[in-house]
Enzyme design. Sequence first.
Site, mmCIF file in Angstrom:
data_model
loop_
_atom_site.group_PDB
_atom_site.id
_atom_site.type_symbol
_atom_site.label_atom_id
_atom_site.label_comp_id
_atom_site.label_asym_id
_atom_site.label_seq_id
_atom_site.Cartn_x
_atom_site.Cartn_y
_atom_site.Cartn_z
ATOM 1 N N ARG B 10 0.840 -1.217 0.000
ATOM 2 C CA ARG B 10 0.000 0.000 0.000
ATOM 3 C C ARG B 10 0.866 1.255 0.000
ATOM 4 N NH1 ARG B 10 -1.292 1.658 6.036
ATOM 5 N NH2 ARG B 10 0.079 0.202 7.088
ATOM 6 N N SER B 37 -4.461 5.658 5.392
ATOM 7 C CA SER B 37 -4.200 4.209 5.436
ATOM 8 C C SER B 37 -3.865 3.644 4.061
ATOM 9 C CB SER B 37 -5.431 3.465 5.969
ATOM 10 O OG SER B 37 -5.701 3.819 7.303
ATOM 11 N N GLU B 58 -18.668 4.663 0.346
ATOM 12 C CA GLU B 58 -17.968 3.956 -0.738
ATOM 13 C C GLU B 58 -18.775 3.932 -2.034
ATOM 14 O OE1 GLU B 58 -18.190 2.760 2.379
ATOM 15 O OE2 GLU B 58 -16.096 2.908 3.018
ATOM 16 N N PHE B 83 -13.989 -2.960 1.992
ATOM 17 C CA PHE B 83 -15.031 -1.935 1.915
ATOM 18 C C PHE B 83 -15.362 -1.580 0.469
ATOM 19 C CE2 PHE B 83 -12.897 -0.437 6.069
ATOM 20 C CZ PHE B 83 -13.452 -1.523 6.738
ATOM 21 N N HIS B 109 -5.139 -3.243 2.472
ATOM 22 C CA HIS B 109 -5.456 -4.048 3.665
ATOM 23 C C HIS B 109 -6.129 -5.348 3.289
ATOM 24 C CE1 HIS B 109 -4.686 -0.010 5.045
ATOM 25 N NE2 HIS B 109 -4.537 -0.445 6.280
ATOM 26 N N GLN B 121 -12.334 -6.120 8.713
ATOM 27 C CA GLN B 121 -11.471 -5.272 7.875
ATOM 28 C C GLN B 121 -10.702 -6.064 6.812
ATOM 29 O OE1 GLN B 121 -11.587 -1.879 9.394
ATOM 30 N NE2 GLN B 121 -13.166 -3.146 10.358
ATOM 31 N N ARG B 167 -1.411 -4.504 3.959
ATOM 32 C CA ARG B 167 -1.069 -3.568 5.028
ATOM 33 C C ARG B 167 0.371 -3.706 5.529
ATOM 34 N NH1 ARG B 167 -0.462 -2.554 10.464
ATOM 35 N NH2 ARG B 167 -0.245 -4.781 10.835
#
Lengths: 284, 313
Positions: B10, B37, B58, B83, B109, B121, B167
């Site tokens: 990321r 993030s 989203e 998400f 993530h 998550q 992540r």
Amino acid sequence: MSASTAKANVEQLREKLRTIRKGIITSTTAAGSGHPTSSLSAAEMTTALFFAGFLRFDPKNPSWPQRDRFILSKGHAAPLLYAVMAEAGYFPASELNTLRKLGSPLEGHPNLRRLPGIEASTGSLGQGLSLGVGHALAVKLDRFDSNVFVLLGDGEVGEGQVWEAVMSAAKYKLDNLIAIVDQNGYQQTGATKEVLDLTPLAPKFEAFGWVSQEIEGNSLENCIAALQKAVQAKGSGKPQVIISKTVKGYPISHLLGNDPNHHGKPLTAEQATKVLEFLETTTA
Amino acid sequence: MNWKMGKATREAFGQALAALGADYPDIVVVDGDVGNSTRTELFGKKYPERFFNVGIAESNMVGVAGGLASSGKRAWLSSFAAFVMCNAYDQLRMSIAFPNLDVKVVGTHAGISIGEDGPSQMGIEDVSLACSLPNFTVIVPADEVSMTAAVQAVAKIRTPVYLRAGRPNVPIVYPDGCSFEIGKAIPLREGSDVTVIANGLMVAAALQAAETLAGMGVQTRVLDMHTVKPLDDAAVLKAARETGKIVVAEEHLLHGGLGSVVAMSVARQHPVPMRFVGINDTFAESGTPEGLLQKYGLTADAIVQKVRELVGK
């Protein structure tokens, strides 16, 4: 770059409206399916938008970057969009009777990959206003003064995404974005008031930072006045919404029996003949 | 093996995207309030006028990106894989895939290696969902070097892409650079007894496994199958023909991920015995990334085990 901005006078507009209404009936009856009443309720507004000088477009150059955008978020009213586009010169009116047929670009719901001039592929309700926000941001980045018009159904505003889009439009001060809610009062299974009553709608938009107008929308004159006011709000930093109260199936709902909704049903050939005769002469 | 630990994919994505901003003045980035993030904030800080944080929304994020792309922009959007793929799937389908718009969707993530934040998550179905979107290209880079190359490569195409990022920091598997080409597997190690096809952080695990297997006299070919769609059928066929056995390893549910896609290719072209390393129809839980990878069987040892089943050693 030329655009079709010539203003037709109201009598000419009325003739265009007549042609568009007839196109909706003949195309859906020929198809044997589709949503004629959902199309008719917004016919005055869409006619005013395209032919009273509000929407700057060029059928010969449909992706002209400085054009205004029209997004039909209530995609099931595709027969209306097609009838308007035929009248505007995007394709010959004779093609309207290929609606929903295999191979025709006039699909059941708008598909931008099939027909130049369609701004958005819609049909899964609730998505058009977000696309409109994206277009409105893009033209602002490009320093174009283009406007983005999005036509939604009043049942459609039950989708949460619509309100996500409403909030983001206010955040980005999109005064080049004009939402029109075709409030015909019915959705698939019944009256919008009974399914999920979101009235009064205008204060909800206002609460999120929009400027609203409420009009009786089955009138060309009312639509023209409302659009005029909305486009003149450029510079206000606020997105505009027109809540257009309409009658589903206007002006032929009295010829469709005792079903004020008549959702997603084409007219029979017999009904269509009567309706077309009526449309030929009505001054409504 | 001596891995040099690198950045998270990321982080590499965020840096590569920010670097592209100068070359592509028409790149715009849409964020769903996770830019610190997903690292799109690096772009946002450099180019605030081209960065739109639409909040925790989203569906709208995807639609706004679609509208920007429809008006000619090169739109990128990023959120956690779980998400963006799961919350906004219909929007990806209707507002991006169907109209075939130039939107790059980056799900960060991904997998269970996010660790302590837990299953809500963890995107463990995102690759499968992305592969089910016609017109989408789907890419799962292994490390910072290949992620940077992937970002640069997909920036050149004007169709939808799903790019998967993780992540945690991951080992560098391409210390000498990476000749990245969309849809072309990268052979990382030659071998004639078996092929391990992997992507994401399982590429490093596959190389580790190959080393262990070499000690047992098993010569293992390792392919980095970074592009899941379109799949490099030629590389799969070659592996099936030349090594006769294939193990697929991914940090994803077994259903619909790389394993499924490779198995279809093998079945169609040249059936050979196969085994699969992935998440077996379950949600994971909170824990350290290492602990989770261990518990859910996403390790070099797990790959070694599957290879041994195939080669009978």
